[in-house]
Structures are given as C-alpha cells and as structure tokens.
Design a protein around this motif. Sequence first.
Motif, short mmCIF file in Angstrom:
data_model
loop_
_atom_site.label_atom_id
_atom_site.label_comp_id
_atom_site.label_asym_id
_atom_site.label_seq_id
_atom_site.Cartn_x
_atom_site.Cartn_y
_atom_site.Cartn_z
N LEU A 63 -6.47 13.39 0.55
CA LEU A 63 -5.49 13.69 1.59
C LEU A 63 -6.17 13.76 2.95
CD1 LEU A 63 -3.67 16.62 -0.23
CD2 LEU A 63 -2.66 14.41 0.26
N SER A 64 -5.52 13.14 3.94
CA SER A 64 -6.00 13.24 5.32
C SER A 64 -5.44 14.53 5.92
CB SER A 64 -5.48 12.05 6.12
OG SER A 64 -4.05 12.15 6.24
N PRO A 65 -5.95 14.98 7.08
CA PRO A 65 -5.40 16.18 7.71
C PRO A 65 -3.90 16.08 7.95
CG PRO A 65 -7.44 15.53 8.81
CD PRO A 65 -7.10 14.44 7.83
N ASP A 92 -12.32 20.82 2.81
CA ASP A 92 -13.10 19.60 3.05
C ASP A 92 -14.59 19.95 2.96
OD1 ASP A 92 -14.06 17.14 3.82
OD2 ASP A 92 -13.58 17.40 5.95
N THR A 93 -15.05 20.21 1.75
CA THR A 93 -16.40 20.77 1.55
C THR A 93 -17.51 19.79 1.97
OG1 THR A 93 -16.12 20.12 -0.76
CG2 THR A 93 -15.86 22.45 -0.24
N ASP A 94 -17.25 18.49 1.85
CA ASP A 94 -18.32 17.53 2.20
C ASP A 94 -18.19 17.02 3.64
OD1 ASP A 94 -16.11 15.94 1.94
OD2 ASP A 94 -16.99 14.55 0.47
N GLY A 95 -17.20 17.53 4.39
CA GLY A 95 -17.05 17.14 5.79
C GLY A 95 -16.63 15.70 6.01
N SER A 96 -16.00 15.09 4.98
CA SER A 96 -15.64 13.67 5.06
C SER A 96 -14.36 13.43 5.87
CB SER A 96 -15.43 13.11 3.65
OG SER A 96 -14.30 13.73 3.05
N GLY A 97 -13.63 14.51 6.18
CA GLY A 97 -12.36 14.34 6.89
C GLY A 97 -11.19 14.13 5.94
N ASN A 98 -11.46 14.14 4.63
CA ASN A 98 -10.39 14.06 3.62
C ASN A 98 -10.67 15.11 2.54
OD1 ASN A 98 -8.69 11.63 4.27
ND2 ASN A 98 -10.71 10.69 4.27
#
Length: 213
Positions: A63-65, A92-98
């Motif tokens: 999911l995107s923001p 978003d634990t890995d900071g990927s933006g999804n």
Amino acid sequence: MHRENAYSKEAELKNLAKRELANGLDKDPIYKLRLQCFSRGATGILGLSRSFRVMDDDGSKSLSPEEFKKGVTDIGLDLSDSEIDEMFSSFDTDGSGNINMTEFLVKLRPPMNNSRISIIEKAFDKMDANGDGQITVVDLKNVYSVRDHPKYLSGEMTENQIFTQFLKNFEVGAPNPDGIVTREEFINYYATISASIDNDAYFDLMMRQAYKL
C-alpha cells in the motif's frame, strides 16, 4: 454457525475500546488504530482489510501512503491526517514508502497463541469444503444442512438466504460485501473475538460448538 455467545463479549470489547480512546492519554499509533477497529466490533479489522484488498489493484499486496489513507478513511475511522501519516511511517519499517498489507494486518490484529490460531484454522478448513482458500455459499451447502433451521422450516428464508446471511456476519460495515470470506479475513474476524475472551478453554469451546468441530 451461531455466534450469539460471542455478542456480549464483543459488546464489552467495543465499550472498553471506546473508553480507552477517550481517556486522553498518548497512545502508540498501532494501538490507537487497533482500538479504533475494536470500537467497531469484530468486523473493524476485517473492514479495514477488505477496503485495502479492493484498493490493491495490481495485486502487489503493498500500500502507498495515498491507498493507506483512503482505506482508513473509507471505513470511517476517526483519525487526523497527521495521525494517519505517523501510523504509515510506523508500519513502513524498511522506509520504502510502501507497507506490506499482510504484515500490517498481522501487526494490527491482537496477538493470539498457537492453540487459538489452530482452532480458528480448523473451523475455516471445515467450512472451505473445496479447499480453494475462501468460503462461499457453495462451500456451506457442502458442509451444513439448513433443514432444521427455524426460518427455513417456516418458509421465511431459502437455503441460499440463510447461507448468505451467515457470510454477512463477516462483512458488516465492509465497504465491498462480496459473499466471499478468505482465510485471512476469517482469522482477522476471530482475532477480535479472541481479544474479548481471556480464557483459552472457553475460546476453544466456543469455536468447537459454533462449528461442530
């Protein structure tokens, strides 16, 4: 197939969640979202997972923001934009933006021990007569007879109507009722019921009686 014995527990959980939300104390974002879902009863987390499933157009399970915000808003959860942004960042634990939809729902639903997950899965497997990973009216016809159902005997409801009504238990408040209940949705539903029942033996008994296991 009846869940009346879970209703009073569910009502207690809803009231507890509403009181907790109103106490003015700072809360962890995921805990607040879980309470928001609890305040809607057993279908709160289920409604959120369904609205996400509909938005996952490409089947990526991420999911995107924008999708996250739409999902939370669609089922009417009472959260500000900044709270939604804070929640998204915490997932978003890995900071990927999804965020991964399945991981998010596993984090969101209340923790359950293996024995509870096992009895829920047994119930699902019994209902999923053709083993395709989802429960539909066709599955139910292969598992249950409605011949003794009072509304069937009185002519008030047909077999299809009785089974459709049962499936609707899992779709109350969902933005897109489709008459299909997936394994994940079934577990999410009973995870909330589970949170309202402290005693493992009672939960086990309730599931066995409800599904004749």
